[in-house]
Design a protein around this motif. Structure first.
Motif, PDB file in Angstrom:
ATOM      1  N   SER A  16       0.920  -1.163  -0.090  1.00 21.95           N
ATOM      2  CA  SER A  16       0.182   0.061  -0.157  1.00 21.95           C
ATOM      3  C   SER A  16       0.919   1.129   0.011  1.00 21.95           C
ATOM      4  CB  SER A  16      -1.168   0.021   1.043  1.00 21.95           C
ATOM      5  OG  SER A  16      -0.044  -0.003   2.275  1.00 21.95           O
ATOM      6  N   CYS A  18       0.458   5.821   0.732  1.00 23.98           N
ATOM      7  CA  CYS A  18      -0.536   6.844   0.743  1.00 23.98           C
ATOM      8  C   CYS A  18       0.362   8.303   0.600  1.00 23.98           C
ATOM      9  CB  CYS A  18      -0.908   6.974   2.217  1.00 23.98           C
ATOM     10  SG  CYS A  18      -2.247   8.231   2.871  1.00 23.98           S
ATOM     11  N   THR A  20      -0.050  12.493   1.057  1.00 24.89           N
ATOM     12  CA  THR A  20      -0.832  13.582   1.553  1.00 24.89           C
ATOM     13  C   THR A  20      -0.206  14.768   1.530  1.00 24.89           C
ATOM     14  OG1 THR A  20       0.152  13.062   3.829  1.00 24.89           O
ATOM     15  CG2 THR A  20      -1.926  12.054   3.220  1.00 24.89           C
ATOM     16  N   LEU A  64      -4.840  14.039  -1.101  1.00 20.55           N
ATOM     17  CA  LEU A  64      -4.831  12.714  -0.350  1.00 20.55           C
ATOM     18  C   LEU A  64      -5.259  11.584  -1.551  1.00 20.55           C
ATOM     19  CD1 LEU A  64      -4.958  10.571   1.871  1.00 20.55           C
ATOM     20  CD2 LEU A  64      -7.651  10.850   1.649  1.00 20.55           C
ATOM     21  N   SER A  66      -4.780   7.404  -1.236  1.00 22.25           N
ATOM     22  CA  SER A  66      -4.467   6.232  -0.362  1.00 22.25           C
ATOM     23  C   SER A  66      -4.889   4.980  -1.111  1.00 22.25           C
ATOM     24  CB  SER A  66      -5.048   6.224   0.951  1.00 22.25           C
ATOM     25  OG  SER A  66      -4.864   4.951   1.679  1.00 22.25           O
ATOM     26  N   LYS A  68      -4.472   0.491  -1.431  1.00 23.25           N
ATOM     27  CA  LYS A  68      -4.067  -0.625  -0.881  1.00 23.25           C
ATOM     28  C   LYS A  68      -4.512  -1.827  -1.833  1.00 23.25           C
ATOM     29  CE  LYS A  68      -4.330  -3.366   3.334  1.00 23.25           C
ATOM     30  NZ  LYS A  68      -3.600  -4.367   2.985  1.00 23.25           N
TER      31      LYS A  68
END
Length: 106
Positions: A16, A18, A20, A64, A66, A68
């Protein structure tokens, strides 16, 4: 600042990531650092979903992204995600005050 968090499984494969934040180095839509990171991450998502047909848990919004993998990573997903990370690392090398990468292992 743009923060990129990479999570790896026990075997070291990326499962995963992410992203930001914002670069805030130019007006919205004209920031090359933000555009570069976005192009790399968006291309990785497209490659995983459309080329490999993998299912993802995806959350996106202003500042953002994200992502996975729904299934464990394999050689093909890892090739896409490691290539994305190589590009982001190069941007972070050129703009160390704007892009920070954090990697976690499981």
């Amino acid at each position: 600042m743009i923060r990129v968090e990479i999570v790896r499984n026990r075997a070291g494969a990326i499962e995963s990531f992410c992203v930001t934040g914002h670069a805030n180095t130019a007006p919205h839509g004209a920031d090359i650092v933000c555009a570069g990171v976005s192009a790399l991450t968006d291309s990785a998502v497209l490659g995983l979903e459309r080329h490999l047909g993998r299912k993802l848990t995806l959350q996106a919004g202003s500042g953002l992204l994200s992502v996975k993998l729904a299934a464990p990573p394999d050689e093909r997903t890892d090739a896409i995600l490691e290539t994305m990370l190589l590009g982001i690392k190069e941007i972070a090398r050129l703009y160390p005050r704007i892009v920070r990468i954090v990697e976690h292992g499981r």
